[in-house]
Design an enzyme around this catalytic site. Structure first.
Site, mmCIF file in Angstrom:
data_model
loop_
_atom_site.group_PDB
_atom_site.id
_atom_site.type_symbol
_atom_site.label_atom_id
_atom_site.label_comp_id
_atom_site.label_asym_id
_atom_site.label_seq_id
_atom_site.Cartn_x
_atom_site.Cartn_y
_atom_site.Cartn_z
ATOM 1 N N LYS A 109 0.793 -1.231 0.000
ATOM 2 C CA LYS A 109 0.000 0.000 0.000
ATOM 3 C C LYS A 109 0.829 1.287 0.000
ATOM 4 O O LYS A 109 0.392 2.317 -0.506
ATOM 5 C CB LYS A 109 -0.960 -0.012 1.194
ATOM 6 C CG LYS A 109 -2.118 -0.981 0.983
ATOM 7 C CD LYS A 109 -3.294 -0.643 1.878
ATOM 8 C CE LYS A 109 -4.557 -1.344 1.428
ATOM 9 N NZ LYS A 109 -4.448 -2.819 1.522
ATOM 10 N N GLU A 131 -9.692 7.807 3.323
ATOM 11 C CA GLU A 131 -10.618 6.928 4.042
ATOM 12 C C GLU A 131 -9.880 5.626 4.339
ATOM 13 O O GLU A 131 -8.898 5.297 3.679
ATOM 14 C CB GLU A 131 -11.841 6.646 3.171
ATOM 15 C CG GLU A 131 -11.741 5.424 2.276
ATOM 16 C CD GLU A 131 -10.678 5.490 1.188
ATOM 17 O OE1 GLU A 131 -10.113 4.422 0.913
ATOM 18 O OE2 GLU A 131 -10.418 6.569 0.621
ATOM 19 N N SER A 402 1.588 -9.775 -1.047
ATOM 20 C CA SER A 402 1.191 -8.364 -0.943
ATOM 21 C C SER A 402 1.431 -7.774 0.438
ATOM 22 O O SER A 402 1.612 -6.568 0.572
ATOM 23 C CB SER A 402 -0.276 -8.190 -1.337
ATOM 24 O OG SER A 402 -1.116 -9.004 -0.539
HETATM 25 C C1 LIG Z 1 -5.319 -3.820 1.120
HETATM 26 C C2 LIG Z 1 -4.630 -5.079 0.835
HETATM 27 C C3 LIG Z 1 -5.008 -5.903 -0.252
HETATM 28 C C4 LIG Z 1 -6.185 -5.615 -1.144
HETATM 29 O O1 LIG Z 1 -6.254 -4.385 -1.736
HETATM 30 P P1 LIG Z 1 -5.966 -4.211 -3.295
HETATM 31 O O2 LIG Z 1 -6.352 -2.846 -3.616
HETATM 32 O O3 LIG Z 1 -6.777 -5.237 -4.014
HETATM 33 O O4 LIG Z 1 -4.536 -4.463 -3.464
HETATM 34 C C5 LIG Z 1 -4.277 -7.046 -0.488
HETATM 35 N N1 LIG Z 1 -3.247 -7.410 0.299
HETATM 36 C C6 LIG Z 1 -2.863 -6.660 1.350
HETATM 37 C C7 LIG Z 1 -1.717 -7.117 2.192
HETATM 38 C C8 LIG Z 1 -3.541 -5.475 1.654
HETATM 39 O O5 LIG Z 1 -3.158 -4.730 2.693
#
Ligand SMILES: *Cc1c(COP(=O)(O)O)cnc(C)c1O
Length: 434
Positions: A109, A131, A402
């Site tokens: 993020k 938000e 992610s």
């Molecule tokens: C917020 C988040 C997501 C999902 O959000 P996307 O906008 O689809 O990327 C996925 N993995 C993690 C670790 C997150 O914090």
């Protein structure tokens, strides 16, 4: 932009990013996208579109150079592309992990938050609003705002504030103000509406940092471009280590910023299959009467509609009412998805797959105990997919990690205890005392 960046290999040119040209007009991806906003917001949207074209696409005043420098020294980029030895053995193909969990803040993020706060600075804005649902985007934005010395206010549903105290504290530690939203159910949807309301009256000095590839144009293309660093790096790293492109890229999708960031550099490589893993929740069955979808699989099960400024695929009932979504991972728990991702699915370029809560928990434990990496529950869906479908994939698979799982340990204990998860440790000693 990337065309002039030195590459670490003599790899083929980075691929042209789709929507880049389209990004110059109204941000339409086939039937999806657009700018469905109240009149009061149009000046802000137009100003932002102009800034996006000049600074992000045009690198005016060296904006993209500064962005990349700050991603390196504040964010810790580039993140590694790591071969997962045990998973490779288990699944009989090469598995590579793109380690966004090692980015500052523990998830992808920050790429977007840092890009947007920096852009706000170049635009001469003096204040940031954002938000947040579970608090992850709010935390990333607060970190970026502190780093760039920008005052920051985060709107968050009251119910979410009560459920996510550590993230509220993190935001405050970084100097952000957290504004509780009491309207409706007091969750993300209401927080987004409240932030839009703030922005409509403060646009002269304020930028709204949207947290994913959603919202009116230019947000979906801009957020994609900031997150594209994931696949630009992964593509060069894959070629450097294996001499070839991967056969598959796998990434989990909530709003879609991780997927679009992981896919953008590969979209024009026809030989690379792209898999978007959504939260299948407890079931794909929908309870129309209750207005509840017990999943967040908007690519798989959604229908066309308009939410938060764009036409896209949405979880909605037969009257077009947005349904409440559900997932074991709060970060995937959103009723919509980015318009470009919806478009790429319709085009057949991206394959959506729903992975349910049980399989996500299995993926969570699998990555933890085979590779020593505890993933976020969002990320765990991608590894649940590997458990179920690895044999459908090619020889060289890149999976984006992610985020890291530290934020999810309480939820993981609770959810593991509810079910029989293959590979999980004995849970009674944990749940007994907690
Ligand atoms: C917020 C988040 C997501 C999902 O959000 P996307 O906008 O689809 O990327 C996925 N993995 C993690 C670790 C997150 O914090």
């Amino acid at each position: 932009m990337s065309e002039t960046e030195p590459t670490t290999t003599d790899a083929p040119e980075p691929s042209r990013r789709p929507g880049r040209e389209r990004g110059r007009d109204d941000g339409k991806f086939g039937r999806y996208g657009g700018q469905f906003v109240p009149e009061a917001l149009m000046p802000a949207i137009e100003e932002l579109t102009d800034a996006y074209e000049r600074y992000v696409l045009g690198n005016e005043d060296g904006f993209m150079d500064e962005f990349r420098e700050r991603l390196a020294d504040f964010g810790g980029r580039p993140t590694p592309l790591q071969r997962a030895d045990r998973l490779s053995e288990r699944y009989g193909r090469e598995i590579y992990l793109k380690r966004e969990d090692l980015l500052h803040g523990g998830a992808h993020k920050l790429n977007n938050a840092l890009g947007q706060v920096l852009l706000a600075k170049y635009m001469g804005k003096e204040r940031i609003v954002a938000e947040t649902g579970a608090g992850q985007h709010g935390t990333a934005t607060a970190m970026a705002a502190a780093h760039l010395d920008m005052p920051c206010e985060i709107y968050m549903g009251e119910r979410d504030i009560n459920r996510q105290r550590p993230n509220v504290f993190r935001m405050k530690l970084n100097g952000a103000e957290v504004n509780p939203v009491t309207a409706g159910r007091g969750t993300l949807k209401e927080a987004i509406s409240e932030t839009m309301r703030d922005w409509a009256t403060t646009v002269e000095n304020t930028h709204y940092v949207i947290g994913s590839v959603v919202g009116p144009h230019p947000f979906p293309v801009m957020v994609r471009d900031f997150q594209a660093v994931i696949s630009e790096e992964a593509r060069a790293q894959a070629i450097e280590t294996t001499g070839e492109l991967p056969t598959d890229v796998v990434a989990c999708a909530g709003g879609g910023s991780n997927t679009m960031g992981s896919f953008a550099g590969f979209v024009d490589d026809d030989g690379v299959a792209l898999h978007a893993i959504e939260a299948g929740g407890s079931t794909l069955e929908v309870d129309e009467e209750a207005g509840v979808a017990p999943n967040s699989a908007s690519l798989f099960a959604g229908e066309e509609g308009v939410l938060h400024g764009a036409r896209t695929k949405l979880l909605q009932d037969s009257h077009g009412q947005i349904m409440e979504s559900h997932s074991v991972s709060s970060g995937l728990d959103y009723a919509g998805v980015g318009p470009e991702l919806a478009y790429l699915v319709d085009e057949g370029r991206v394959t959506p797959v729903a992975v349910d809560d049980d399989a996500a928990l299995e993926g969570f434990h699998r990555l933890s105990n085979t590779e020593g990496i505890i993933p976020a529950l969002e990320t765990a869906h991608a590894f649940g997919y590997l458990e179920e479908h690895a044999e459908d994939l090619g020889e060289r698979v890149v999976v984006t990690v992610s985020g890291r799982g530290d934020k999810d340990l309480d939820a993981a204990i609770e959810e593991t205890d509810k079910r029989d998860v293959p590979g999980a440790p004995e849970m009674s000693m944990f749940t007994g005392g907690i």
